[in-house]
Design a protein around this motif. Structure first.
Motif, short mmCIF file in Angstrom:
data_model
loop_
_atom_site.label_atom_id
_atom_site.label_comp_id
_atom_site.label_asym_id
_atom_site.label_seq_id
_atom_site.Cartn_x
_atom_site.Cartn_y
_atom_site.Cartn_z
N GLN A 281 0.84 -1.20 0.00
CA GLN A 281 0.00 0.00 0.00
C GLN A 281 0.87 1.25 0.00
O GLN A 281 1.90 1.32 0.67
CB GLN A 281 -0.92 0.00 1.22
N THR A 282 0.47 2.25 -0.76
CA THR A 282 1.28 3.47 -0.87
C THR A 282 0.93 4.45 0.24
O THR A 282 -0.04 4.26 0.98
CB THR A 282 1.06 4.14 -2.24
N ALA A 283 1.70 5.51 0.31
CA ALA A 283 1.55 6.48 1.41
C ALA A 283 0.18 7.17 1.40
O ALA A 283 -0.30 7.61 2.45
CB ALA A 283 2.65 7.53 1.32
N ILE A 284 -0.46 7.25 0.24
CA ILE A 284 -1.75 7.93 0.19
C ILE A 284 -2.92 6.99 0.48
O ILE A 284 -4.09 7.37 0.37
CB ILE A 284 -1.97 8.61 -1.18
N GLY A 285 -2.61 5.74 0.83
CA GLY A 285 -3.66 4.79 1.18
C GLY A 285 -4.20 4.00 0.01
O GLY A 285 -5.19 3.29 0.14
N ALA A 286 -3.53 4.10 -1.15
CA ALA A 286 -3.97 3.40 -2.35
C ALA A 286 -2.98 2.30 -2.70
O ALA A 286 -2.09 1.95 -1.92
CB ALA A 286 -4.12 4.39 -3.50
N TRP A 287 -3.14 1.76 -3.89
CA TRP A 287 -2.17 0.81 -4.44
C TRP A 287 -1.88 1.21 -5.86
O TRP A 287 -2.72 1.81 -6.54
CB TRP A 287 -2.71 -0.62 -4.41
N ALA B 78 3.70 -3.15 -6.47
CA ALA B 78 3.66 -2.97 -5.02
C ALA B 78 4.55 -1.81 -4.60
O ALA B 78 5.65 -1.62 -5.13
CB ALA B 78 4.11 -4.26 -4.32
N GLY B 79 4.07 -1.05 -3.62
CA GLY B 79 4.87 0.04 -3.07
C GLY B 79 4.87 1.27 -3.96
O GLY B 79 3.98 1.47 -4.79
N GLY B 80 5.86 2.08 -3.77
CA GLY B 80 5.97 3.30 -4.56
C GLY B 80 5.02 4.37 -4.06
O GLY B 80 4.63 4.39 -2.90
N THR B 81 4.65 5.24 -4.96
CA THR B 81 3.76 6.34 -4.61
C THR B 81 2.51 6.29 -5.46
O THR B 81 2.44 5.58 -6.46
CB THR B 81 4.46 7.69 -4.82
N GLY B 82 1.51 7.07 -5.07
CA GLY B 82 0.31 7.20 -5.89
C GLY B 82 -0.62 6.01 -5.78
O GLY B 82 -0.70 5.33 -4.77
N ALA C 151 -4.56 -1.16 6.79
CA ALA C 151 -4.80 -1.09 5.35
C ALA C 151 -6.16 -0.48 5.06
O ALA C 151 -6.31 0.32 4.12
CB ALA C 151 -4.70 -2.48 4.73
N PHE C 152 -7.16 -0.80 5.86
CA PHE C 152 -8.49 -0.23 5.69
C PHE C 152 -8.52 1.23 6.14
O PHE C 152 -9.13 2.07 5.50
CB PHE C 152 -9.52 -1.04 6.46
N VAL C 153 -7.87 1.50 7.27
CA VAL C 153 -7.83 2.87 7.79
C VAL C 153 -7.16 3.79 6.79
O VAL C 153 -7.64 4.89 6.49
CB VAL C 153 -7.09 2.90 9.14
N ASN C 154 -6.04 3.36 6.24
CA ASN C 154 -5.31 4.18 5.26
C ASN C 154 -6.10 4.35 3.96
O ASN C 154 -6.06 5.40 3.33
CB ASN C 154 -3.94 3.56 4.97
N CYS C 155 -6.80 3.29 3.57
CA CYS C 155 -7.57 3.36 2.33
C CYS C 155 -8.69 4.39 2.44
O CYS C 155 -9.06 5.03 1.44
CB CYS C 155 -8.15 1.98 2.00
N ARG C 156 -9.23 4.56 3.61
CA ARG C 156 -10.28 5.55 3.82
C ARG C 156 -9.79 6.95 3.43
O ARG C 156 -10.54 7.74 2.84
CB ARG C 156 -10.73 5.53 5.28
N LYS C 157 -8.54 7.23 3.73
CA LYS C 157 -7.97 8.53 3.36
C LYS C 157 -7.96 8.71 1.85
O LYS C 157 -8.26 9.80 1.33
CB LYS C 157 -6.55 8.67 3.91
N PHE C 158 -7.62 7.66 1.13
CA PHE C 158 -7.60 7.74 -0.32
C PHE C 158 -9.01 7.93 -0.87
O PHE C 158 -9.23 8.76 -1.77
CB PHE C 158 -6.97 6.49 -0.93
N LEU C 159 -9.96 7.18 -0.37
CA LEU C 159 -11.33 7.30 -0.84
C LEU C 159 -11.86 8.71 -0.62
O LEU C 159 -12.56 9.27 -1.48
CB LEU C 159 -12.23 6.27 -0.14
N ASP C 160 -11.52 9.29 0.52
CA ASP C 160 -11.93 10.67 0.78
C ASP C 160 -11.32 11.62 -0.25
O ASP C 160 -11.96 12.58 -0.71
CB ASP C 160 -11.50 11.10 2.18
N ALA C 161 -10.08 11.34 -0.63
CA ALA C 161 -9.34 12.24 -1.51
C ALA C 161 -9.82 12.20 -2.96
O ALA C 161 -9.61 13.16 -3.70
CB ALA C 161 -7.85 11.90 -1.47
#
Length: 469
Positions: A262-268, A272-276, A304-314
């Motif tokens: 999972q990337t730093a913004i909560g996505a994939w 694997a890895g990286g950004t975006g 993984a779910f907590v971080n993904c929420r940030k991406f969905l919001d974005a």
């Protein structure tokens, strides 16, 4: 053949090698009896466990104990409520006898088998009941049976399937995607079921995936995170249905690879890895992690779910975050149902959630099922969202149109590739060809019993359904 291939692979669990695997032979078309809603498929299989296995931290890739994960929460009186990620679904996991997760006497071969609430609907008797209640009919089940017969004929002697589109080199994705309709129909690699007629095919397919899994959980020849997620779903569902603990280390490694990637913004991202990352890739990863959550032998790092929420919001926009874009806020018709399905699993958006209601309204106003629009990727995701939403939107509007459209588009008997669906000409069709279009269509027609609405699992009604002979 697959048997020779596996003989060269060290460490393959014996329980996965018990069946004698022989090269595929051409199977004759089965006569279709439209009075039987279980045409060609009657595997009375009880799948495994109702716990939601999440942990505060990730785990090593060892087989987890049956008690792994969080304790199950108590049932709620609110039928439209879905517990947030990390909260159990209210079953008495571990209870023996006729209550709780272990159901004795249910189905045709329930001895020692465990039932996962996420797969309850796949037992033969329950599948028929849920298909009828959810809006399926004898014609839709006949279409599924014919599609599976065609799908079986496409399997290669080494156990793999191959896309006939531009992604023909990605046999991991093709094999995994082809396994999913078989699993949805209750087929596993085990031989305890009354009529598990395609067990050898499932056995060959999962052995192919095992033979190509690497130490870090990824797969040789995989195109990246798309393929990896689909393979992870196959592992988790097969583990969840069969109870074969020998599958657990392979499934856990695959799950851990997703979490670590999972990337730093909560996505994939594509790799694997990286950004975006983007919503389309996220959709497959969340489906995979949700499948893992429903297996008591696996643990999913809840971050993984907590971080993904940030991406969905974005990437959300519209009323109450009801519409979704690719990697920025937008109202994409194709990606909005992906975002809504992720919200369903990540944030527990039920039918009474205003964001889900607004999203469903947007989809109905924008694109309902029609011959003029054949994008099976859109239909696959939108159908799941509508099915979970239920109400008149599902029963009166979406399902009749979706079901009848897909039945009508199936290649008829006596024609070349009878039982399949022609490439939709969109992303799935271009990349995955007839095979991918057929797999995604089958999964859409199996929605009635493939995934059950989470908010209904607290009632205990599904266990009662499983006892019906």
């Amino acid at each position: 053949g697959a048997d020779k291939l596996m003989a060269k692979q060290p460490g393959v669990p014996l329980s996965l090698s018990e069946l004698t695997v022989v090269p595929q032979t051409e199977e004759k078309e089965v006569a279709v009896d439209l009075t039987n809603p279980d045409i060609g498929l009657d595997p009375e299989i009880i799948p495994v466990t109702d716990s939601q296995a999440l942990a505060d931290i990730n785990v090593d890739t060892a087989i987890q104990s049956p008690d792994a994960g969080v304790a199950d929460a108590k049932s709620t009186d609110r039928q439209d409520y879905i517990p947030l990620a990390g909260v159990g679904m209210g079953a008495d996991a571990g209870a023996t006898g006729t209550a709780g997760a272990f159901l004795s006497g249910a189905g045709g071969g329930g001895e020692g088998t465990v039932a996962t609430d996420g797969s309850f609907g796949r037992g033969a008797s329950t599948r028929s009941l849920l298909a009828a209640k959810g809006g399926g009919n004898t014609a839709s089940e006949a279409a599924v049976a014919r599609g599976i017969v065609w799908l079986i004929k496409q399997q290669k002697p080494n156990g793999s399937w191959v896309y006939d589109g531009t992604s023909s080199g990605d046999t991991i994705a093709a094999t995994s995607m082809a396994l999913l309709p078989l699993l949805a129909a209750g087929q596993t690699h085990k031989s305890f079921a009354k009529d598990n007629k395609y067990k050898a095919n499932v056995d060959m397919g999962i052995k192919y995936l095992i033979a190509n899994q690497q130490a870090n959980g990824s797969f040789k020849g995989s195109s990246g995170m798309y393929a990896h997620a689909i393979a992870t779903i196959a592992f988790c569902e097969l583990l969840g249905m069969s109870g074969d603990k020998a599958l657990a280390p392979y499934a856990q490694k695959a799950v851990n690879y997703i979490v670590a990637g999972q990337t730093a913004i909560g996505a994939w991202n594509y790799q694997a890895g990286g950004t975006g990352g983007d919503t389309s890739i996220v959709g497959w990863q969340i489906q995979a992690l949700q499948s893992a959550k429903l297996c008591k032998d696996l643990i999913v790092d809840k971050k993984a779910f907590v971080n993904c929420r940030k991406f969905l919001d974005a990437v959300s926009t519209g009323v109450n975050k009801s519409q979704y874009g690719y990697n920025s806020p937008a109202a994409s018709l194709t990606l909005t149902p992906v975002g809504l399905l992720c919200r369903y699993y990540v944030d527990g958006w039920g039918p009474n959630n205003p964001g889900m209601a607004a999203g469903v309204s947007y989809l109905l106003k924008s694109q309902q099922p029609t011959k003029a629009y054949k994008d099976i990727y859109y239909y696959y995701y939108a159908t799941q969202v509508m099915h979970f939403f239920e109400g008149k939107e599902w029963y009166e509007t979406w399902n009749p149109a979706m079901r009848d459209l897909l039945i009508d588009l199936q290649v008829g008997q006596g024609k070349k590739d009878a039982g399949s669906w022609e490439s939709d000409g969109e992303h799935i069709g271009r990349s995955c060809g007839r095979l991918g279009t057929t797999c995604m269509t089958l999964l859409t027609l199996e929605v009635y019993y493939r995934h059950l609405p989470l908010y209904k699992r607290d009632t205990g009604g599904l266990k009662e359904l499983e006892r019906i002979k």
